[in-house]
Design a protein around this motif. Structure first.
Motif, PDB file in Angstrom:
ATOM      1  N   MET A   1     -30.395  38.909 -17.381  1.00 31.02           N
ATOM      2  CA  MET A   1     -29.820  37.841 -16.601  1.00 31.02           C
ATOM      3  C   MET A   1     -28.316  38.029 -16.446  1.00 31.02           C
ATOM      4  O   MET A   1     -27.758  37.732 -15.400  1.00 31.02           O
ATOM      5  N   LYS A   2     -27.653  38.520 -17.495  1.00 32.36           N
ATOM      6  CA  LYS A   2     -26.216  38.732 -17.426  1.00 32.36           C
ATOM      7  C   LYS A   2     -25.879  39.828 -16.428  1.00 32.36           C
ATOM      8  O   LYS A   2     -24.865  39.764 -15.753  1.00 32.36           O
ATOM      9  N   LYS A   3     -26.762  40.823 -16.340  1.00 32.28           N
ATOM     10  CA  LYS A   3     -26.511  41.924 -15.410  1.00 32.28           C
ATOM     11  C   LYS A   3     -26.582  41.436 -13.966  1.00 32.28           C
ATOM     12  O   LYS A   3     -25.765  41.821 -13.136  1.00 32.28           O
ATOM     13  N   ILE A   4     -27.545  40.578 -13.654  1.00 27.81           N
ATOM     14  CA  ILE A   4     -27.677  40.038 -12.300  1.00 27.81           C
ATOM     15  C   ILE A   4     -26.468  39.196 -11.952  1.00 27.81           C
ATOM     16  O   ILE A   4     -25.925  39.288 -10.851  1.00 27.81           O
ATOM     17  N   ALA A   5     -26.004  38.373 -12.898  1.00 24.98           N
ATOM     18  CA  ALA A   5     -24.821  37.544 -12.659  1.00 24.98           C
ATOM     19  C   ALA A   5     -23.593  38.412 -12.449  1.00 24.98           C
ATOM     20  O   ALA A   5     -22.764  38.130 -11.570  1.00 24.98           O
TER      21      ALA A   5
ATOM     22  N   VAL B   1     -23.498  41.527 -11.285  1.00 26.78           N
ATOM     23  CA  VAL B   1     -23.608  42.183  -9.978  1.00 26.78           C
ATOM     24  C   VAL B   1     -23.288  41.197  -8.859  1.00 26.78           C
ATOM     25  O   VAL B   1     -22.576  41.527  -7.907  1.00 26.78           O
ATOM     26  N   PHE B   2     -23.772  39.968  -8.981  1.00 29.29           N
ATOM     27  CA  PHE B   2     -23.503  38.955  -7.965  1.00 29.29           C
ATOM     28  C   PHE B   2     -22.007  38.638  -7.886  1.00 29.29           C
ATOM     29  O   PHE B   2     -21.429  38.607  -6.809  1.00 29.29           O
TER      30      PHE B   2
ATOM     31  N   THR C   1     -20.099  41.547  -6.388  1.00 32.40           N
ATOM     32  CA  THR C   1     -20.298  41.632  -4.944  1.00 32.40           C
ATOM     33  C   THR C   1     -19.458  40.595  -4.212  1.00 32.40           C
ATOM     34  O   THR C   1     -18.828  40.905  -3.198  1.00 32.40           O
TER      35      THR C   1
END
Length: 84
Positions: A1-5, A7-8, A11
């Protein structure tokens, strides 16, 4: 979950940091098309055809994808109903 946050957020910050200014030439194209029509040229018709072509392509692609998705979904649902 931390990785997705991460990356978001990366971006979003990257798109804010990279600020490309666009040189819009709509007024120049409009004046050029109006003047060419007044002078008897048919460049305005070509410009309008190009605009309509660029407008139609995304709609055709999305419609085609929708039809393919519908046919695939319909094929799955009718296959199971026939076996019952």
């Amino acid at each position: 979950m931390k990785k997705i946050a991460f990356v978001f957020i990366f971006t979003v910050l990257s798109s804010i940091a990279i600020n490309n200014t666009a040189s819009a030439q709509c007024a120049m194209c409009t004046v050029s098309a109006e003047q060419s029509v007044k002078n008897g040229n048919t460049q305005g018709k070509g410009l309008n055809s190009g605009i309509l072509y660029l407008l139609a392509i995304p709609y055709l692609l999305i419609s085609g994808m929708g039809v393919l998705w519908y046919l695939k979904y319909r094929k799955k649902s009718t296959g199971y109903a026939g076996n019952i």
